[in-house]
Design a protein around this motif. Structure first.
Motif, PDB file in Angstrom:
ATOM      1  N   ILE A   7      28.762  55.265  24.694  1.00  0.00           N
ATOM      2  CA  ILE A   7      27.744  54.742  23.793  1.00  0.00           C
ATOM      3  C   ILE A   7      27.740  53.232  23.965  1.00  0.00           C
ATOM      4  O   ILE A   7      28.748  52.564  23.712  1.00  0.00           O
ATOM      5  N   VAL A   8      26.605  52.726  24.437  1.00  0.00           N
ATOM      6  CA  VAL A   8      26.468  51.313  24.759  1.00  0.00           C
ATOM      7  C   VAL A   8      25.773  50.620  23.598  1.00  0.00           C
ATOM      8  O   VAL A   8      24.689  51.029  23.176  1.00  0.00           O
ATOM      9  N   ARG A  18      17.531  52.420  29.803  1.00  0.00           N
ATOM     10  CA  ARG A  18      17.569  53.829  30.233  1.00  0.00           C
ATOM     11  C   ARG A  18      17.127  53.976  31.687  1.00  0.00           C
ATOM     12  O   ARG A  18      17.778  54.672  32.474  1.00  0.00           O
ATOM     13  N   ALA A  19      16.012  53.367  32.050  1.00  0.00           N
ATOM     14  CA  ALA A  19      15.507  53.468  33.421  1.00  0.00           C
ATOM     15  C   ALA A  19      16.500  52.858  34.413  1.00  0.00           C
ATOM     16  O   ALA A  19      16.747  53.408  35.491  1.00  0.00           O
ATOM     17  N   TRP A  20      17.091  51.744  34.041  1.00  0.00           N
ATOM     18  CA  TRP A  20      18.084  51.095  34.890  1.00  0.00           C
ATOM     19  C   TRP A  20      19.310  51.988  35.051  1.00  0.00           C
ATOM     20  O   TRP A  20      19.831  52.152  36.159  1.00  0.00           O
ATOM     21  N   THR A  21      19.775  52.594  33.954  1.00  0.00           N
ATOM     22  CA  THR A  21      20.920  53.496  34.000  1.00  0.00           C
ATOM     23  C   THR A  21      20.621  54.690  34.892  1.00  0.00           C
ATOM     24  O   THR A  21      21.477  55.119  35.685  1.00  0.00           O
ATOM     25  N   GLY A  32      24.096  64.045  35.003  1.00  0.00           N
ATOM     26  CA  GLY A  32      24.191  63.858  33.559  1.00  0.00           C
ATOM     27  C   GLY A  32      22.891  63.392  32.956  1.00  0.00           C
ATOM     28  O   GLY A  32      21.811  63.753  33.418  1.00  0.00           O
ATOM     29  N   TRP A  33      22.986  62.520  31.949  1.00  0.00           N
ATOM     30  CA  TRP A  33      21.785  62.069  31.244  1.00  0.00           C
ATOM     31  C   TRP A  33      22.039  60.748  30.519  1.00  0.00           C
ATOM     32  O   TRP A  33      23.175  60.318  30.336  1.00  0.00           O
ATOM     33  N   VAL A  34      20.933  60.137  30.072  1.00  0.00           N
ATOM     34  CA  VAL A  34      20.957  58.928  29.255  1.00  0.00           C
ATOM     35  C   VAL A  34      19.853  59.057  28.218  1.00  0.00           C
ATOM     36  O   VAL A  34      18.809  59.667  28.476  1.00  0.00           O
ATOM     37  N   VAL A  42      22.464  53.053  23.199  1.00  0.00           N
ATOM     38  CA  VAL A  42      22.118  53.951  24.294  1.00  0.00           C
ATOM     39  C   VAL A  42      23.322  54.832  24.556  1.00  0.00           C
ATOM     40  O   VAL A  42      24.455  54.346  24.644  1.00  0.00           O
ATOM     41  N   GLU A  43      23.090  56.134  24.670  1.00  0.00           N
ATOM     42  CA  GLU A  43      24.150  57.104  24.911  1.00  0.00           C
ATOM     43  C   GLU A  43      23.971  57.688  26.307  1.00  0.00           C
ATOM     44  O   GLU A  43      22.849  57.981  26.724  1.00  0.00           O
ATOM     45  N   THR A  44      25.076  57.853  27.026  1.00  0.00           N
ATOM     46  CA  THR A  44      25.011  58.456  28.343  1.00  0.00           C
ATOM     47  C   THR A  44      26.199  59.380  28.569  1.00  0.00           C
ATOM     48  O   THR A  44      27.285  59.151  28.019  1.00  0.00           O
TER      49      THR A  44
END
Length: 90
Positions: A7-8, A18-21, A32-34, A42-44
């Motif tokens: 969690i960022v 999100r797009a960058w991640t 996985g996912w973000v 932001v959660e990933t």
């Protein structure tokens, strides 16, 4: 294979985080996912080998140019669900 749940926190929404991640994770070959969280974080969740996940986490600490990461809460574990790719959750 290992799993990283992170969690960022900081200025991470509205700055293309999100797009960058997604791009970083796909470049590293992670699954996985973000997603954005209601609290403004932001959660990933990312799956891969330890070395690649460490590189991913280091990238998250920097974030994209407009972001300002203040803190990252991490939880390491074993893979519980296999993902076929890395995606953005809405």
């Amino acid at each position: 294979m290992k799993q990283l749940h992170a969690i960022v926190k900081g200025k991470v929404q509205g700055v293309w985080f999100r797009a960058w991640t997604l791009d970083v994770a796909r470049d590293l070959g992670l699954k996985g996912w973000v997603r954005n969280m209601p609290e403004g974080h932001v959660e990933t969740l990312a799956q891969g080998d330890q070395e690649t996940l460490d590189r991913f986490l280091e990238s998250l600490r920097d974030g994209p140019p407009l972001a300002r990461v203040v803190e990252i809460d991490t939880n390491w574990g074993s893979v519980e669900e296999n993902f076929t790719n890395f995606s953005v959750k809405y």
